[in-house]
Every structure is written in structure tokens, then in C-alpha cells.
Scaffold this motif. Structure first.
Motif, mmCIF file in Angstrom:
data_model
loop_
_atom_site.group_PDB
_atom_site.id
_atom_site.type_symbol
_atom_site.label_atom_id
_atom_site.label_comp_id
_atom_site.label_asym_id
_atom_site.label_seq_id
_atom_site.Cartn_x
_atom_site.Cartn_y
_atom_site.Cartn_z
ATOM 1 N N ALA A 172 42.894 -29.536 27.130
ATOM 2 C CA ALA A 172 40.787 -29.529 27.193
ATOM 3 C C ALA A 172 40.805 -28.785 25.278
ATOM 4 C CB ALA A 172 40.315 -28.618 28.147
ATOM 5 N N ASP A 173 39.706 -29.617 25.015
ATOM 6 C CA ASP A 173 38.775 -29.361 23.848
ATOM 7 C C ASP A 173 38.735 -27.649 23.363
ATOM 8 O OD1 ASP A 173 40.211 -31.259 22.928
ATOM 9 O OD2 ASP A 173 37.134 -32.319 23.429
ATOM 10 N N TYR A 174 38.457 -27.109 24.863
ATOM 11 C CA TYR A 174 37.751 -25.502 24.688
ATOM 12 C C TYR A 174 38.195 -25.086 26.095
ATOM 13 C CZ TYR A 174 34.835 -27.947 21.332
ATOM 14 O OH TYR A 174 33.832 -28.570 20.507
ATOM 15 N N VAL A 175 38.275 -23.916 25.467
ATOM 16 C CA VAL A 175 38.716 -22.984 26.942
ATOM 17 C C VAL A 175 37.803 -21.382 26.717
ATOM 18 C CG1 VAL A 175 40.242 -21.817 27.964
ATOM 19 C CG2 VAL A 175 40.881 -23.160 27.476
ATOM 20 N N ILE A 176 37.158 -21.622 28.396
ATOM 21 C CA ILE A 176 35.556 -20.338 28.801
ATOM 22 C C ILE A 176 36.457 -19.394 29.755
ATOM 23 C CG2 ILE A 176 33.669 -20.054 28.879
ATOM 24 C CD1 ILE A 176 32.217 -22.476 28.048
ATOM 25 N N VAL A 177 37.054 -18.696 28.949
ATOM 26 C CA VAL A 177 37.136 -17.492 30.063
ATOM 27 C C VAL A 177 36.190 -16.492 30.459
ATOM 28 C CG1 VAL A 177 38.499 -15.452 30.307
ATOM 29 C CG2 VAL A 177 39.383 -17.429 29.206
ATOM 30 N N ALA A 178 35.844 -16.312 31.540
ATOM 31 C CA ALA A 178 34.244 -15.522 32.114
ATOM 32 C C ALA A 178 34.957 -14.328 33.032
ATOM 33 C CB ALA A 178 33.436 -16.287 32.476
ATOM 34 N N GLY A 179 34.709 -12.893 32.843
ATOM 35 C CA GLY A 179 36.135 -11.710 33.067
ATOM 36 C C GLY A 179 34.523 -11.133 33.856
ATOM 37 N N ALA A 180 35.090 -10.616 34.503
ATOM 38 C CA ALA A 180 34.049 -9.754 35.547
ATOM 39 C C ALA A 180 34.501 -8.366 36.051
ATOM 40 C CB ALA A 180 33.388 -10.383 36.545
ATOM 41 N N ALA A 181 35.016 -7.284 35.731
ATOM 42 C CA ALA A 181 36.246 -6.125 36.104
ATOM 43 C C ALA A 181 35.235 -6.248 37.249
ATOM 44 C CB ALA A 181 35.820 -5.230 34.875
ATOM 45 N N GLY A 182 36.366 -5.588 38.861
ATOM 46 C CA GLY A 182 36.071 -5.785 39.640
ATOM 47 C C GLY A 182 36.100 -6.764 40.649
ATOM 48 N N ASP B 18 32.173 -11.436 28.676
ATOM 49 C CA ASP B 18 32.286 -10.586 30.120
ATOM 50 C C ASP B 18 30.782 -10.837 30.894
ATOM 51 O OD1 ASP B 18 31.805 -8.095 30.881
ATOM 52 O OD2 ASP B 18 32.143 -6.800 28.986
ATOM 53 N N LEU B 19 31.079 -10.747 31.827
ATOM 54 C CA LEU B 19 30.104 -11.168 33.237
ATOM 55 C C LEU B 19 29.310 -9.269 33.794
ATOM 56 C CD1 LEU B 19 31.891 -14.116 34.887
ATOM 57 C CD2 LEU B 19 29.905 -14.021 33.167
ATOM 58 N N GLY B 20 30.647 -8.728 33.117
ATOM 59 C CA GLY B 20 29.850 -7.047 33.617
ATOM 60 C C GLY B 20 30.896 -7.162 34.023
ATOM 61 N N SER B 21 30.947 -5.123 34.454
ATOM 62 C CA SER B 21 31.220 -4.804 35.874
ATOM 63 C C SER B 21 30.706 -4.787 37.036
ATOM 64 C CB SER B 21 31.973 -3.364 35.023
ATOM 65 O OG SER B 21 32.415 -3.428 33.771
ATOM 66 N N ILE B 22 31.568 -4.911 38.182
ATOM 67 C CA ILE B 22 31.422 -4.937 39.576
ATOM 68 C C ILE B 22 31.553 -3.004 39.667
ATOM 69 C CG2 ILE B 22 31.186 -5.878 41.579
ATOM 70 C CD1 ILE B 22 30.256 -7.412 39.440
ATOM 71 N N THR B 23 31.174 -2.293 39.880
ATOM 72 C CA THR B 23 31.335 -0.649 40.108
ATOM 73 C C THR B 23 30.933 -0.549 41.957
ATOM 74 O OG1 THR B 23 30.180 -0.183 38.992
ATOM 75 C CG2 THR B 23 32.243 -0.783 37.464
ATOM 76 N N ALA B 24 30.164 -0.992 41.939
ATOM 77 C CA ALA B 24 29.014 0.124 42.474
ATOM 78 C C ALA B 24 29.446 -0.560 44.339
ATOM 79 C CB ALA B 24 27.526 -0.138 42.895
ATOM 80 N N SER C 147 40.321 -6.617 35.319
ATOM 81 C CA SER C 147 40.661 -5.684 36.248
ATOM 82 C C SER C 147 40.120 -5.118 37.466
ATOM 83 C CB SER C 147 40.046 -4.462 34.845
ATOM 84 O OG SER C 147 38.943 -4.030 35.427
ATOM 85 N N ASP C 148 40.569 -3.606 37.384
ATOM 86 C CA ASP C 148 39.787 -2.676 38.186
ATOM 87 C C ASP C 148 38.391 -1.663 37.836
ATOM 88 O OD1 ASP C 148 41.644 -3.780 40.497
ATOM 89 O OD2 ASP C 148 43.206 -2.012 39.322
ATOM 90 N N THR C 149 37.908 -0.561 39.086
ATOM 91 C CA THR C 149 37.143 -0.253 38.295
ATOM 92 C C THR C 149 37.038 1.389 38.805
ATOM 93 O OG1 THR C 149 35.191 -0.889 40.559
ATOM 94 C CG2 THR C 149 35.317 -2.300 37.971
ATOM 95 N N ASP C 150 38.568 1.635 39.134
ATOM 96 C CA ASP C 150 38.986 2.722 40.012
ATOM 97 C C ASP C 150 40.116 2.659 40.426
ATOM 98 O OD1 ASP C 150 39.184 2.015 42.185
ATOM 99 O OD2 ASP C 150 37.282 2.103 43.133
ATOM 100 N N THR C 151 40.741 3.912 40.981
ATOM 101 C CA THR C 151 42.010 4.066 40.768
ATOM 102 C C THR C 151 42.909 3.747 41.834
ATOM 103 O OG1 THR C 151 41.865 5.871 41.724
ATOM 104 C CG2 THR C 151 42.550 7.036 39.383
#
Length: 751
Positions: free
Chosen positions: A61-71, A221-227, A262-266
């Protein structure tokens, strides 16, 4: 065929191998066992040299978009609440993402940094308890175009000086012309080693058209899902709406990767992985690093990005492997990742129960060994006129039943993992009840069998059962070990397919003990044949990429089989025997290494990768990782199982009351089997970074049955063989033929 006919004829006639007349031409046949050892090595090498084809990566592909959301987890997705995520997952290739980093808990900063390093990295080594700290890196924007992370230099030095993985944060961004980062997490992943972010926006612009064409790689960065509860649903919905805007602005010929970085806690979990674009339509995500369809590592994303845009990976810096898409995924998305296929829920239940199971097993076996010691002392015949009275027969038989149950515990736990106990409201209680039921059924089958009185029958059938359970699991894709209590967890990131440390120990102990028991039924010169045939099969099962996928374990098992074959005829491990065993083991090791080195870098196994790193001077981190993994594995109940089993065997052999030497005198092939098992599990633990985990699992099966056999031999230590035809009253022969068979040339007897 002639050899096989001789073996079958010997068994059909019921020949007592050691009571048979000696061969008329012993010197002419003396080379046969050693030649068979070499043939086994060659057969093992042939079995290990075949590797399955790797998956084909998607189109470039010509472009790659990595959209990450922790948790972000799969149970967060819903066709109504998260339409963009659901559509991407339906159209693209999906998998479970293991977000292991260099930190014991992968917090958002660690996850984004690991993504940008393509290797296990850590943002801050401080221990985390409870929830992860908020992702808040210092981001400077001196020119309004890019950004600068002043902390990056410190982070790079800390990873180089204090971590064994050789990670270089920013290695991904250094491999491309430029990168775009949107949000603070994306800035951590896109920053170069000196902290520069080429294009940066704190948040996605209202009109992002043209943003993702500025550079071949964009991170969002799509934000972190912590709640939890409704608050969590709101966070996921916000991430979904951001992703929808990204998709609306994506350029043509682009690949979009959505990852729960990623995770958002242990509490470590498995997260979302989606790849949608040219060549990534449907299917499961996988990589050579996991070897399991539907599973991907966080470190696999960096090489996948570079492969997609046609850029070479930095030499020696990435730990991950390029992802690919394979067929076989069900059409129903919910049925693929939820319900009975919810790997995240199963792995969470497994981690909570595995420690308690092995701790309980270690405590039970140690207590059982302490109970056996006085029984052995009282079973020993004393030379004086007085001595301790024999233990009550009911107590001895009860202890025998407990020893059988203890040896069957791990195979029973593997069988229990075939049932969806983890989906119940009380998974721990349900698992315990099911495992107890399987152990009880197996113990009853062994104890009530008509052949139970035979000395070696309980050991042989228990060892065979253990080997069959693990072997059948490997033949069917190792589904019982993946996220199983007696297997390995995909969350830990150490293994995703093939045989794990526990399964390897159980399989090796079972296979070699079966070989030792079976070798007692053939004539002395042909015992190495039995050991080599059974052991060679075990080597192929462990090392074949289609089955066990553990070349290091296969090499260790080869060494154990060679030692067992060399001393299976009796006597000590003399220098010629040791030399032949060493030559055979080296033949497999060197041959497999040569074949592995001839493959492309992305298709090499662990042996080839290590030798490649050794040749270019970058093997230090690999050795440090193995040492670090072994150090962590020492703090395990399996270590106590290994130590407790070793002490019990030492008492049984070296104390005046133990009786293990008598067992070895009666059944010399058992000594060979135990020696081979010891060599195999110790080498596998050392070179596989598992410490005593393999040895502990092997001891959990082998030591109870060895102690059981010792008690049965001691019980008949005073029996004497009568000449044929003599009787001892109306009861028949004075010797219990079931327990003490015909004498060996050395005065021992074999059965």
C-alpha cells in the motif's frame, strides 16, 4: 521388517529377555544399538527440517494508518454502538492482540513506545499498582508543524542500559521518510530516538482531508478506554466516532490498522487487532512470531507496517514478525471472538487458577512424599531379629492410590481444559470439581485393572496416558494448552502455539518412561531399539513446526533419548556410550541449525535466529532475555515440584531404606529412562528460558510412579525365585510371579 518380526516374535513367545541365552555373536551385534541411535538422530533431523508455509502478507500500500486505543477489547465492540469499528472488523482481518512490553504491566505509554520500537520497550520502569497513570508525555511544538518529546533521550538510554531486549524507541519512524502523529500516544509511537515528531496534531482536525497523505505512515491516538459500565461504553463510542472520521479521510491504496495498544491497569488482557485494506479482506491475523491463527503481538505491527509500504526492517532491532492473513475465520464476527471463542475471558480465568492449581499440587505431592518415607522404612527387611512392624496393608494400598492420583493430576487438568469451565460463574470451583472427577476416573481405571498387580504396569499405563494426552493435543493443534491451566497464556506472550513448558515436561517423562517399561520386554541387545523408536517419535512430535514447534525442546529431548538408549542395556554411562550419544545429539543440533540458517530471515526458527544474532554480534540481548526469563520462572510452584521430586528420588536411591537401587537392578531400562528424562528436562529448561518449569512438570508425573514402583518392589524384597515346578503349598509358586520375575544375569529380575 526383519527386526520388527524378531521383536514381535519375542513378545508373543513371552520370552523373559534377560533369562534368554546370550547371543552367539555378541561382538557382531555390538554396534547395532549405536547405529540405531545415529539413525534416530537422522530421522529426527528429517522430521524437524520440514516447516509449514507461512501466511502471505497483504498487498503493498502507499499509506498505512495505525489507529490505537489503549484498553480496547473485543467485548467493547457492538454493531449499533460502535458501527465504524464493527464494519472494519467485518471487512478486514482480525485477531487477538497480545500487548506485552518490557514492563510487568503494559500501560499506554509502554504500549505506544513498544509499537514505535518494534521491540519490548518501557517508558517508565516504576512499578504500577492498580490503574495505569494517565498518558501525559511532555510534547513541545516549537515550529507548529512537528513536535519534540524532550523525555525521549532519557527513555532511549534507559531501555539500552536497563532492559535485555535491545529495543531502540523510534526505530519504526527512523525507517520511513516521515510520520504523522495525532494525539499524545501517537507522538510517543512516532517520535524518533532523539524525540522529533515529523508532523504532529494534538487532536484530529475538524477536516482531516489530506492529513494522511503527507507521510507514508500515520499514527492516530483514539484515546484510552479506562472506565467500566456505561462510562466505558461512552469512551468506546468516542473512539469509534474518531475512527469514522479517520476512515472518511483515508487516501486510496491505504491500510488501516486498529489496535488496542495496551492495558490500562495491572490486569493484563488480550486486545483488538484489525487490518483492513488491499489484501486484508477477511480472515485471521497471524505471524511467524505467534504461529497461531488469530493471534498477533504488539511488536508485530512495526514490521508489518514496513513490509506493507515496501521498506526494509532495521537489522537486528525488531523482535516482531510481519503479520499475514489466513483463511478460516467464521463469517459471523460475534461468533468469532465472543461466547465460547472469547479467548480474552478464557485467558483471564486461566491466569487466576493456574497458580493455585500448581501450588496445591506441589503441596499435596510434598505431603505425600513425607508420608511415604516411613512406609519405605517399615517395608525394608531388617537383618536383625527385631525391626519395625510392616505398615498396615490398607494404608499402603491407600498411599498407592494417592500416588496414582498425584501422577495423573496434570494430564487430568489438560483434559479438563477441553470443557468450557471458564464460562461459568464460579470457574475456579468448576475447574476443581471437573479435574477431581477426571483424576478419580483415571485412578479407578488404573487401580481396578486386572494387570494392576504387575510391578511395572501402573507406571507404564500412567506414563502412556500422560504422553497420549499431550500428543493428541499436539496433533489437534495444541488447543488444550493455549490459555489452559496446564498450558500457557497468550497474554504472557511467551508462546502461542505448540508445546509449552508444562506439556513438554509431561510428554518427555511419559514417553521415556513408556520406552523404559517396554524395553524390559525385549532381549537386552534390542532395548536401545525400543528406546530409540519411542524417543525418536517424541523428538519429532516436540520439534515439528506442525506439532510441538519447539526446536530447542527437540534438541534437548534428542540428548535425553541418546543417553537413555546408550545405558538401556545396563551398566554405567561409559565414555564410548557418552561419545555416541553426544555425536547423535550434535548431529541433530548442527543439522537442524544449518537447515534453519538456509531459510529466509522471516521464516527462521528460534535456533536460526539465535545463530544469526550470534554471527552478527547481536546475541547478547537474546542470552540476557533467556537468563531473565529463567530468573522469573524460578518463582513458580513448578520449581518446588522439581526440588521436592529430586529430594524424594535422592532419598529413595541413597538411603538404606529407599529401594530405588533395587528397582534399577531389577529393571535397568527404567534407570535409563529416568536418566534420559533428567537430561532432557534440564537442558530444555536452561536453553528454553523456563528454569525448572519443564523439570517440575516431568517430576509431577515421573516421581509419584517411580515411588509407587519402589514401594511395590520393597514389599517383595524378601521373596525368592523357586525352580520351575516347585510350589509353596497350595497357593502355588513361592514367588509372586506378578511382582518378581525371572532373574537377570546380575541376579536382578525383570518384568
Amino acid at each position: 521388517m526383519k527386526l520388527l518380526r524378531r521383536l514381535l516374535a519375542s513378545v508373543r513367545r513371552g520370552d523373559r529377555p534377560d533369562s534368554a541365552p546370550p547371543s552367539r555373536s555378541p561382538r557382531r551385534r555390538a554396534w547395532v544399538p549405536y547405529a540405531l541411535v545415529v539413525l534416530a538422530a537422522l530421522a529426527s533431523l528429517a522430521g524437524l527440517s520440514v516447516r509449514p508455509p507461512t501466511g502471505v502478507p497483504g498487498d503493498t500500500a502507499d499509506y498505512v494508518i495505525v489507529a490505537g486505543a489503549a484498553g480496547l477489547r473485543w467485548d467493547d465492540l457492538d454493531p449499533k454502538r460502535t458501527p465504524a469499528l464493527w464494519q472494519e472488523a467485518t471487512q478486514g482481518s482480525i485477531g487477538w492482540l497480545s500487548v506485552r512490553s518490557a514492563h510487568h504491566a503494559t500501560c499506554p505509554a509502554d504500549g505506544w513506545l513498544t509499537l514505535g520500537a518494534g521491540n519490548y520497550a518501557v517508558w517508565n520502569a516504576r512499578r504500577v499498582s492498580g490503574k495505569c497513570p494517565a498518558l501525559a508525555p511532555v510534547v513541545e511544538q516549537p515550529d507548529g508543524i512537528g513536535a519534540n518529546l524532550p523525555e525521549m533521550a532519557r527513555v532511549v538510554r534507559a531501555n539500552a542500559d536497563n532492559q535485555p531486549y535491545g529495543a531502540v524507541p523510534g526505530a519504526l519512524s527512523e525507517s520511513v521518510r516521515c510520520t504523522v502523529a495525532v494525539g499524545p500516544g501517537a507522538a510517543v509511537g512516532a517520535a524518533r530516538p532523539y524525540g522529533r515528531v515529523d508532523r504532529y496534531a494534538p487532536a484530529l482536525p475538524d477536516d482531516p482531508q489530506g492529513l494522511f497523505t503527507q507521510c507514508p505512515l500515520s499514527l492516530v491516538d483514539l484515546g484510552s478506554i479506562t472506565a467500566t459500565g456505561t462510562a466505558r461504553q461512552a469512551q468506546v463510542a468516542l473512539a469509534d466516532s474518531t475512527l469514522a472520521r479517520v476512515l472518511a479521510a483515508r487516501p486510496q491504496q491505504s491500510l488501516v490498522v486498529v489496535a488496542g495498544v495496551s492495558d490500562t491497569d495491572t490486569s493484563s488482557r488480550l486486545h483488538v487487532a484489525i487490518a483492513e485494506g488491499p489484501g486484508w479482506r477477511g480472515g485471521w491475523l497471524t505471524s511467524a512470531g505467534t504461529g497461531r491463527d488469530g493471534y498477533l503481538q504488539l511488536v508485530d505491527l512495526a514490521p508489518t507496517v514496513l513490509t506493507t509500504i515496501g521498506r526494509p526492517a532495521p537489522e537486528g532491532l525488531f523482535s516482531g514478525r510481519t503479520a499475514s492473513s489466513v483463511d478460516g475465520r467464521p463469517a459471523d464476527l460475534a461468533g468469532s471472538v465472543l461466547g465460547e471463542h472469547d479467548a480474552d475471558r478464557r485467558s483471564a480465568a486461566q491466569r487466576g487458577i493456574a497458580g493455585m492449581f500448581f501450588t496445591g499440587l506441589a503441596a499435596v505431592q510434598v505431603a505425600l512424599f513425607l508420608l511415604v518415607v516411613p512406609l519405605m522404612i517399615r517395608a525394608r527387611r531388617h537383618a536383625g531379629p527385631t525391626g519395625p512392624a510392616s505398615a498396615p496393608r490398607l494404608m499402603v494400598r491407600s498411599v498407592e492410590v494417592l500416588l496414582i492420583a498425584a501422577a495423573l493430576a496434570i494430564p487430568a487438568a489438560l483434559l479438563t481444559d477441553a470443557l468450557p469451565w471458564w464460562r461459568t460463574g464460579r470457574p475456579g470451583i468448576v475447574f476443581a470439581l471437573l479435574t477431581f472427577a477426571v483424576v478419580a476416573a483415571g485412578t479407578a481405571a488404573v487401580r481396578l485393572a486386572p494387570r494392576y498387580p504387575r510391578t511395572l504396569w501402573p507406571m507404564g499405563v500412567i506414563a502412556a496416558g500422560a504422553a497420549v494426552v499431550v500428543g493428541a493435543d499436539l496433533l489437534t493443534g495444541a488447543r488444550l494448552q493455549l490459555n489452559g491451566v496446564a498450558g500457557y497464556s497468550a497474554v504472557e506472550g511467551a508462546r502461542y502455539s505448540g508445546v509449552g513448558s508444562v506439556g513438554l515436561g509431561v510428554f518427555v517423562a511419559g514417553a521415556l518412561l513408556v520406552a523404559g517399561c517396554a524395553a524390559q520386554w525385549v532381549r537386552r541387545p534390542w532395548r536401545p531399539v525400543v528406546v530409540v523408536l519411542v524417543g525418536g517419535f517424541a523428538v519429532i512430535m516436540v520439534g515439528s513446526p506442525y506439532l510441538g514447534a519447539d526446536p530447542v525442546g527437540a534438541i534437548a529431548v534428542t540428548a535425553g533419548v541418546c543417553v537413555a538408549a546408550a545405558i538401556s542395556t545396563g551398566g554405567w554411562l561409559t565414555f564410548p556410550r557418552f561419545a555416541w550419544a553426544t555425536v547423535a545429539g550434535l548431529a541433530v543440533t548442527i543439522g537442524f541449525a544449518v537447515l534453519d540458517l538456509r531459510r529466509p530471515a522471516l521464516e527462521q526458527g528460534s535456533v536460526g535466529r539465535f545463530l544469526t544474532a550470534l554471527g552478527d554480534g547481536t546475541a547478547g540481548p537474546a542470552i540476557q532475555r533467556a537468563a531473565a526469563a529463567s530468573g522469573l520462572a524460578l518463582d513458580s510452584p513448578l520449581t518446588f515440584l522439581a526440588v521436592g521430586g529430586a529430594l524424594m528420588l535422592a532419598f529413595s536411591q541413597f538411603s538404606p531404606w529407599g529401594g530405588l537401587n533395587r528397582v534399577f537392578g531389577l529393571h535397568p531400562a527404567l534407570r535409563a529412562a529416568l536418566a534420559g528424562t533428567t537430561v532432557a528436562v534440564v537442558l530444555a529448561g536452561i536453553f528454553g528460558g523456563a528454569a525448572f518449569a519443564v523439570a517440575g512438570a516431568a517430576a509431577a508425573v515421573a516421581v509419584p510412579v517411580m515411588v509407587l514402583t519402589t514401594m511395590r518392589v520393597l514389599e517383595h524384597a524378601a521373596d525368592r525365585t523357586r525352580p520351575d515346578g516347585e510350589t509353596d503349598g497350595p497357593g502355588g509358586p513361592g514367588l509372586s510371579a506378578r511382582h518378581t520375575p525371572a532373574p537377570d544375569k546380575s541376579g536382578a529380575s525383570v518384568r
